[in-house]
Design an enzyme around this catalytic site. Structure first.
Site, PDB file in Angstrom:
ATOM      1  N   CYS A 122      38.399  40.521  30.550  1.00  0.00           N
ATOM      2  CA  CYS A 122      37.314  40.309  29.593  1.00  0.00           C
ATOM      3  C   CYS A 122      37.766  39.168  28.688  1.00  0.00           C
ATOM      4  CB  CYS A 122      37.062  41.549  28.743  1.00  0.00           C
ATOM      5  SG  CYS A 122      35.968  42.736  29.511  1.00  0.00           S
TER       6      CYS A 122
ATOM      7  N   CYS B 194      33.084  41.239  31.954  1.00  0.00           N
ATOM      8  CA  CYS B 194      32.094  40.660  31.048  1.00  0.00           C
ATOM      9  C   CYS B 194      31.608  39.340  31.617  1.00  0.00           C
ATOM     10  CB  CYS B 194      32.644  40.499  29.634  1.00  0.00           C
ATOM     11  SG  CYS B 194      33.910  39.254  29.417  1.00  0.00           S
TER      12      CYS B 194
ATOM     13  N   CYS C 297      38.972  30.556  35.754  1.00  0.00           N
ATOM     14  CA  CYS C 297      40.140  31.436  35.754  1.00  0.00           C
ATOM     15  C   CYS C 297      41.362  30.683  36.250  1.00  0.00           C
ATOM     16  CB  CYS C 297      39.911  32.638  36.666  1.00  0.00           C
ATOM     17  SG  CYS C 297      38.676  33.784  36.079  1.00  0.00           S
TER      18      CYS C 297
END
Length: 173
Positions: free
Chosen positions: A12, A88, A96
């Site tokens: 998240c 989320c 990422c």
């Protein structure tokens, strides 16, 4: 996939509530099968007190929980992740890090209980609702016969767990 213990990283943005709850739930439900971790793209630096309250109310361990950066899990020497699951929408949309070993990824969107407005009691109720939703998803994930599925089938199952249809049909409010 084999009978090994699978490492799962829940992400998240702030790593203060949803991902923390998912980490604890998987470590409790997935004993001897999974090791859960959590992190955030922009960690808040603290675990939300209401997340801790919900975990403690259900007698789940809270010792050692902390808000941490996903960078900890992309460094050399970090545990190898078999699964990376965003919880989320904002973390799912971010770039990422590259995870070593090409883990299976999925997105299971949950509302952010940390931003919910209302009275103290309404906030507790909302945290509990999100906790139960995450717990339901974790139980289903834990029941998947990973040893008999190939990567494509596992990815399909994980994506199905995050689909809007699954959110409304398997998770109670």
């Amino acid at each position: 996939m084999s009978d090994k213990i699978f490492n799962v990283l829940f992400l998240c943005t702030g790593n203060s509530a949803r991902s923390i709850m998912a980490e604890v739930l998987l470590n409790s439900f997935g004993e001897n099968r999974f090791k859960g971790y959590s992190a955030g793209s922009r960690p808040s630096g603290h675990v939300n007190p209401l997340a801790l309250e919900v975990l403690q109310a259900t007698h789940l361990p809270t010792d050692g929980l902390r808000s941490k950066s996903w960078d900890e899990f992309s460094r050399p020497g970090a545990p190898h992740m078999d699964f990376v699951i965003t919880l989320c929408d904002s973390a799912a949309g971010e770039q990422c890090p590259l995870w070593p070993g090409q883990p299976i990824t999925a997105h299971w969107g949950f509302e952010d209980p940390s931003t919910f407005g209302g009275s103290a009691q309404e906030k507790r109720v909302f945290f509990d609702k999100i906790f139960r939703q995450i717990a339901s998803r974790i139980r289903i994930f834990n029941s998947l016969p990973l040893a008999t599925l190939d990567r494509v089938a596992i990815k399909r199952e994980l994506d199905a767990l995050g689909s809007p249809a699954t959110r409304t049909s398997t998770i109670t409010s």
